[in-house]
Design an enzyme around this catalytic site. Sequence first.
Site, short mmCIF file in Angstrom:
data_model
loop_
_atom_site.label_atom_id
_atom_site.label_comp_id
_atom_site.label_asym_id
_atom_site.label_seq_id
_atom_site.Cartn_x
_atom_site.Cartn_y
_atom_site.Cartn_z
N ARG A 258 0.81 -1.21 0.00
CA ARG A 258 0.00 0.00 0.00
C ARG A 258 0.85 1.27 0.00
NH1 ARG A 258 -5.11 -2.15 3.59
NH2 ARG A 258 -6.39 -2.46 1.75
N LYS B 245 -16.82 -16.82 3.20
CA LYS B 245 -18.25 -16.87 3.52
C LYS B 245 -19.15 -16.37 2.41
CE LYS B 245 -18.34 -16.33 8.53
NZ LYS B 245 -18.54 -15.33 9.58
N GLY C 221 -8.02 -9.02 -0.13
CA GLY C 221 -6.72 -9.08 0.53
C GLY C 221 -6.06 -10.45 0.44
N GLY D 63 -12.85 -4.62 0.32
CA GLY D 63 -14.27 -4.26 0.36
C GLY D 63 -14.64 -3.26 -0.72
P1 ADP Z 1 -10.39 -12.19 0.24
O1 ADP Z 1 -9.59 -11.59 1.38
O2 ADP Z 1 -9.54 -12.46 -0.96
O3 ADP Z 1 -11.63 -11.41 -0.07
P2 ADP Z 1 -11.74 -14.00 2.03
O4 ADP Z 1 -11.28 -13.19 3.18
O5 ADP Z 1 -13.19 -14.01 1.71
O6 ADP Z 1 -10.89 -13.65 0.72
O7 ADP Z 1 -11.38 -15.53 2.26
C1 ADP Z 1 -10.07 -15.96 2.51
C2 ADP Z 1 -10.04 -17.03 3.53
O8 ADP Z 1 -10.91 -18.08 3.18
C3 ADP Z 1 -8.67 -17.63 3.66
O9 ADP Z 1 -8.18 -17.38 4.96
C4 ADP Z 1 -8.89 -19.11 3.41
O10 ADP Z 1 -8.16 -19.95 4.28
C5 ADP Z 1 -10.38 -19.26 3.69
N1 ADP Z 1 -10.91 -20.46 3.04
C6 ADP Z 1 -10.94 -20.75 1.73
N2 ADP Z 1 -11.45 -21.97 1.53
C7 ADP Z 1 -11.74 -22.49 2.73
C8 ADP Z 1 -12.29 -23.72 3.20
N3 ADP Z 1 -12.62 -24.68 2.36
N4 ADP Z 1 -12.45 -23.88 4.53
C9 ADP Z 1 -12.10 -22.90 5.39
N5 ADP Z 1 -11.59 -21.72 5.03
C10 ADP Z 1 -11.40 -21.52 3.71
MG MG Z 2 -9.90 -11.65 3.50
#
Ligand code: ADP
Ligand code: MG
Length: 393
Positions: free
Chosen positions: A39, A200, A351, A374
């Site tokens: 950043r 999620k 992230g 976000g």
């Molecule tokens: P981003 O930061 O790219 O938006 P998220 O924060 O939504 O992504 O999700 C990332 C997290 O999701 C990671 O920490 C990863 O370990 C978790 N994750 C992905 N697949 C699974 C799974 N099958 N079970 C549990 N956690 C998961």
């Molecule tokens: Mg994340």
Amino acid sequence: MVIPGLDDLLAGGLRGTRVLVRADLNVPLRNGVIGDDTRIRACRPTLRKLLRAGARVGVVSHLGRPGGVRRPELSLRPVAPRLARLLDIGVSFCEDCVGTTARAAVDALGDGQLLLLENLRFHAGEEENDRDFARALSCLADAYVNDAFGTAHRAHASTTGVVPHFSRAVAGDLLAAELRHLGVVREPERPLLAILGGAKVSSKLGVIEALASHAEVIAIGGAMAYTFLAARGEPTGKSPVEDERVDDARRVMEAVEAGGQRILVPTDHVVAQVVGEGAPSRVVESIPDGWLGVDIGPATARTYADEAAGARTVFWNGPMGVFEIESFAAGTRTVAEGVARSPGNTVVGGGDSVAAIHSLGLGSRITHLSTGGGASLEYVQGRELPGVAVLER
Ligand code: ADP
Ligand code: MG
């Protein structure tokens, strides 16, 4: 609507002008040591242009969530020397971002000099978008630049409240670049492939729904995939299913199919009995009782990677599995390599997703890695970002 940019500001000449830059210097800090400094690097083009033009630059940012009180461990002070090194100039630091000390510090700047001010969120007025706090910030400068894309979806004093106080308020180069690249996903060359994964369904339902009506193909992975599998009536073992989102997942799938597009859910899975380093795992087509999905399986990963090869635009958010654990990272790796090879425009936001791309060394092969988690999701789903709307003329 046109958003004025740095060139508009530079056109008027900036020598001797005090410029307030809202940057996003919200870097990971542990015991005063900076982790990933992406950043800080990302705001350099804007700062260099201003300094070269002879502006007197005051930089403000938030760091973490101090909740309106001064928390020494969330001071921006450690960022000053890093910024100095990355810009190859001296950077002074001011203990507060408003008030007489801040005013005096900015007034002491010479042409082409830069000052970093303390964490905005040490003041409750920042997140409350308080009028007096916004006015106090505006007293620091004659012109305003917002380069904090990662905070543009928040209507805070430094992103929105401050703006009407300036006759000259523009987007910095980083903010402008983010809007340009993410705008390609809003108005894509087709076909558009959206790869959505991560933790999620509930935190991403808005973007899932928006892209479901917009993309030719949606590929679902990560933990959220099991809620979609449950909606299809498939066994999920003890995978993390969000029961209260199963109906939403079903509705999204029906809408996609009714619209003649395609939604892909995993057809094979890496499963384990616990999530942890060294936990035994295997590849299955149907998740057995007592096991949980930790990654998409190899066949699914190949399918998603092949889809990327045929897409003209790819948007990816959310890892395909628990990629932090090496034995559960293969799905994320295969999909990332597929996206990197895609001849289309490729945009990655989030992230953890961006961290995954970097850890695989694929950063230079993606068209755009967004610095805003976000904010990128909100923009891609067609929402207006308050920090951008307020700059429109
Ligand atoms: P981003 O930061 O790219 O938006 P998220 O924060 O939504 O992504 O999700 C990332 C997290 O999701 C990671 O920490 C990863 O370990 C978790 N994750 C992905 N697949 C699974 C799974 N099958 N079970 C549990 N956690 C998961
Ligand atoms: Mg994340």
